[in-house]
Enzyme design. Structure first.
Site, PDB file in Angstrom:
ATOM      1  N   GLU A   1      31.460  38.614  43.739  1.00 32.75           N
ATOM      2  CA  GLU A   1      31.562  39.240  42.415  1.00 32.75           C
ATOM      3  C   GLU A   1      31.419  40.749  42.582  1.00 32.75           C
ATOM      4  O   GLU A   1      30.507  41.224  43.270  1.00 32.75           O
ATOM      5  CB  GLU A   1      30.446  38.739  41.488  1.00 32.75           C
ATOM      6  CG  GLU A   1      30.609  37.311  41.003  1.00 32.75           C
ATOM      7  CD  GLU A   1      31.566  37.189  39.796  1.00 32.75           C
ATOM      8  OE1 GLU A   1      32.108  38.220  39.340  1.00 32.75           O
ATOM      9  OE2 GLU A   1      31.753  36.044  39.324  1.00 32.75           O
TER      10      GLU A   1
ATOM     11  N   HIS B   1      40.369  35.269  41.742  1.00 37.08           N
ATOM     12  CA  HIS B   1      40.109  34.182  40.789  1.00 37.08           C
ATOM     13  C   HIS B   1      41.359  33.929  39.934  1.00 37.08           C
ATOM     14  O   HIS B   1      41.694  32.794  39.610  1.00 37.08           O
ATOM     15  CB  HIS B   1      38.909  34.571  39.911  1.00 37.08           C
ATOM     16  CG  HIS B   1      38.223  33.408  39.278  1.00 37.08           C
ATOM     17  ND1 HIS B   1      37.187  33.548  38.390  1.00 37.08           N
ATOM     18  CD2 HIS B   1      38.432  32.063  39.396  1.00 37.08           C
ATOM     19  CE1 HIS B   1      36.785  32.345  37.985  1.00 37.08           C
ATOM     20  NE2 HIS B   1      37.523  31.435  38.579  1.00 37.08           N
TER      21      HIS B   1
ATOM     22  N   ASP C   1      40.485  37.917  36.484  1.00 39.30           N
ATOM     23  CA  ASP C   1      39.795  38.756  37.469  1.00 39.30           C
ATOM     24  C   ASP C   1      40.271  38.427  38.882  1.00 39.30           C
ATOM     25  O   ASP C   1      40.652  37.281  39.140  1.00 39.30           O
ATOM     26  CB  ASP C   1      38.259  38.581  37.366  1.00 39.30           C
ATOM     27  CG  ASP C   1      37.789  37.145  37.639  1.00 39.30           C
ATOM     28  OD1 ASP C   1      38.366  36.208  37.065  1.00 39.30           O
ATOM     29  OD2 ASP C   1      36.844  36.972  38.436  1.00 39.30           O
TER      30      ASP C   1
HETATM   31 ZN   LIG Z   1      35.912  35.101  38.385  1.00 38.74          ZN
END
Ligand SMILES: [Zn+2]
Length: 271
Positions: free
Chosen positions: A101, A172, A182
């Site tokens: 992330e 993703h 994203d």
């Molecule tokens: Zn994601």
């Protein structure tokens, strides 16, 4: 920076355990990295969400805009970052992948000269880029990543490739294209993975031993043939004494040499 006991170790890296995880990966896994943005306001707020039991979400690491990295789940353990997903015949990418992330507000809404995130914060034009998402046809505004985030993400991917034999890096948005956008066009995903796998290949080929030796014709005149056999056709005029050759391979008293052409000669006449 290095990986020790399935944890990143180095400066400005901390570990905050997330309860949102399954068991260990099966053997040979993980072999994939999934890149995300947090769509959050800070590394800390995203770490809080991804470590709170109610969110049922996590990732292996969160890369902040503040130069800090937090790991939430060890790399040998399945984290919950991909959700419903499929890629190249596989479903449920959590079972195959490391989730990274990156702290970023995501898609922004323009009004006048300001750009607003879904959580209300307003961003300057300098922090914004306009781009068409790979799954869309019209442009949107996106929060930029910092250069450091992209560089450190690359470094981490390289460490993971070395340690776990990662073969694939995906966004993703590529494994859940209906639900997810994203990391979006502000993340240079295509160039990023091309550079990473190219440099991995270069390193591999450097490790292969190169047997490059040279020699010189010692006989007055040396027949050069297309195969290591006295019956084989001559490849060219005989090589005169003193001809410099590169030795390519050896077989049973013969060597394959390269001058202007390649051919086989008796090994004993090359010194
Ligand atoms: Zn994601």
């Amino acid at each position: 920076m290095k990986i020790e006991n399935h944890l990143l170790a180095g400066e400005k890296i901390d570990f905050k355990k997330s309860p949102n995880k399954s068991g260990k990966f099966k053997s040979g896994l993980p072999d994939t990295i999934v890149i995300h943005y947090t769509a959050g306001s800070s590394r800390e707020s995203s770490v809080n969400t991804l470590t709170s039991p109610g969110s049922k979400a996590s990732a292996h690491i969160v890369i902040g805009r503040d130069g800090k990295i937090t790991q939430l789940v060890p790399f040998d353990t399945i984290a919950w970052h991909a959700g419903n997903s499929s890629y190249k015949g596989r479903v449920g990418l959590n079972n195959y992948s490391i989730g990274i992330e990156i702290d970023n507000a995501g898609i922004l809404k323009k009004s006048g000269n300001s750009y607003t995130a879904w959580f209300g914060r307003v961003y300057n034009e300098a922090d914004v880029m306009e781009g068409i998402h790979r799954n869309r046809n019209t442009p949107n505004y996106w929060h930029r990543f910092t250069e450091w985030q992209i560089e450190i993400c690359k470094e981490i991917c390289q460490l993971l490739i070395d340690k776990y034999g990662i073969k694939t890096i995906v966004g993703h948005e590529e494994i859940s294209p209906i639900r997810k956008i994203d990391p979006g066009p502000a993340f240079p995903l295509d160039k990023f993975r091309e550079q990473i796998f190219e440099s991995a290949r270069d390193t591999d080929s450097e490790e292969e031993p190169v047997h490059k030796t040279t020699g010189e014709v010692a006989a007055t005149s040396l027949n050069i043939r297309v195969a290591p056999d006295t019956e084989a056709e001559k490849a060219a005029q005989p090589l005169p004494k003193g001809t410099k050759v590169e030795i390519l391979e050896e077989s049973d008293g013969w060597v394959k040499v390269r001058t202007q052409i390649d051919g086989w000669v008796f090994a004993k006449h090359i010194k």
